[in-house]
Design a protein around this motif. Sequence first.
Motif, PDB file in Angstrom:
ATOM      1  N   VAL A 129      41.917  39.434  26.869  1.00  0.00           N
ATOM      2  CA  VAL A 129      42.458  39.429  25.509  1.00  0.00           C
ATOM      3  C   VAL A 129      41.901  38.213  24.770  1.00  0.00           C
ATOM      4  CG1 VAL A 129      44.539  39.461  24.098  1.00  0.00           C
ATOM      5  CG2 VAL A 129      44.563  40.503  26.375  1.00  0.00           C
ATOM      6  N   VAL A 130      41.172  38.456  23.693  1.00  0.00           N
ATOM      7  CA  VAL A 130      40.549  37.363  22.946  1.00  0.00           C
ATOM      8  C   VAL A 130      41.444  36.895  21.805  1.00  0.00           C
ATOM      9  CG1 VAL A 130      38.538  36.641  21.607  1.00  0.00           C
ATOM     10  CG2 VAL A 130      38.259  38.220  23.534  1.00  0.00           C
ATOM     11  N   GLU A 131      41.900  37.822  20.969  1.00  0.00           N
ATOM     12  CA  GLU A 131      42.800  37.485  19.861  1.00  0.00           C
ATOM     13  C   GLU A 131      43.842  38.580  19.738  1.00  0.00           C
ATOM     14  OE1 GLU A 131      40.707  34.703  16.599  1.00  0.00           O
ATOM     15  OE2 GLU A 131      40.102  36.795  16.485  1.00  0.00           O
ATOM     16  N   ALA A 132      45.119  38.195  19.679  1.00  0.00           N
ATOM     17  CA  ALA A 132      46.185  39.190  19.615  1.00  0.00           C
ATOM     18  C   ALA A 132      47.368  38.651  18.835  1.00  0.00           C
ATOM     19  CB  ALA A 132      46.631  39.585  21.024  1.00  0.00           C
ATOM     20  N   PRO A 133      47.513  39.030  17.570  1.00  0.00           N
ATOM     21  CA  PRO A 133      48.720  38.675  16.832  1.00  0.00           C
ATOM     22  C   PRO A 133      49.933  39.363  17.455  1.00  0.00           C
ATOM     23  CG  PRO A 133      46.979  39.489  15.369  1.00  0.00           C
ATOM     24  CD  PRO A 133      46.555  39.795  16.762  1.00  0.00           C
TER      25      PRO A 133
END
Length: 259
Positions: A129-133
Amino acid sequence: ILCGQGNRKLVSKTCVSIVGTRRATAYGKSITAQIVQVLAPYDVLFVSGLAYGIDSVVHTTADRLQAGSVGVIAASLLHQNWGGNAELKQQLSEQHLFLSETNSDERVQRFHFAKRNRLIAGLSKWTIVVEAPLGSGALITARLARDEGREVLVVPHSLDQPMGEGCLLLINDGAQIVVQVSDIPRLLNFTDVKQKTILQFRYASELEKTVHQLMLSGNSIESIADKLAIASSELLTVLTDLMLKGYLIQNADGSYQVS
């Protein structure tokens, strides 16, 4: 029923999913490109969702490095409009695969995206997971992967970055944190995997590295100049050096692209 279009032989490879938000930051795009570059020599199959943002960087970087990828879509493969990054589908070569389990007579609905996330997690032994709001599809994919007993790796973020809130939450819940991108093959136990030979990038400066990685992530020259706030003459010098190394080529209209 799982339907496929493209190179179906790819599914025999070890799958690693890389996921993140559609509204990716420059940091997220750069890290994603680096992860694909680090793992590509191990002949893995990259899995993502064919959406804009992080997904697009995964597929385009894999394509440039002649590594295979799987784009899992929510719509039926028989529909003309797949949703997500429609242009990306046309750009990818025959060494890629598209998968869907949506029937041809179904219109895409919100629950199809959750099903798509389940497939991404289920295909892959590892999910990065690189970016996860908070509330993002990437966060859902990570949780589904953990429910299936798959290992989840997470890229850390600053405390004030909303695009990384979900990543910090996963780390707090016990997910493996990525301290260095170069460490990922070891974390995935890839030490004994036979490597493919691909171009190993060598940079003369940190600026040269940053410019090249931004271009690998799909940024234009204009956006790179704005992001880095450097003079056009300085950027031109860096571009010329990258061309001499064979990392970039200049088109007839004067524009640049990665070679």
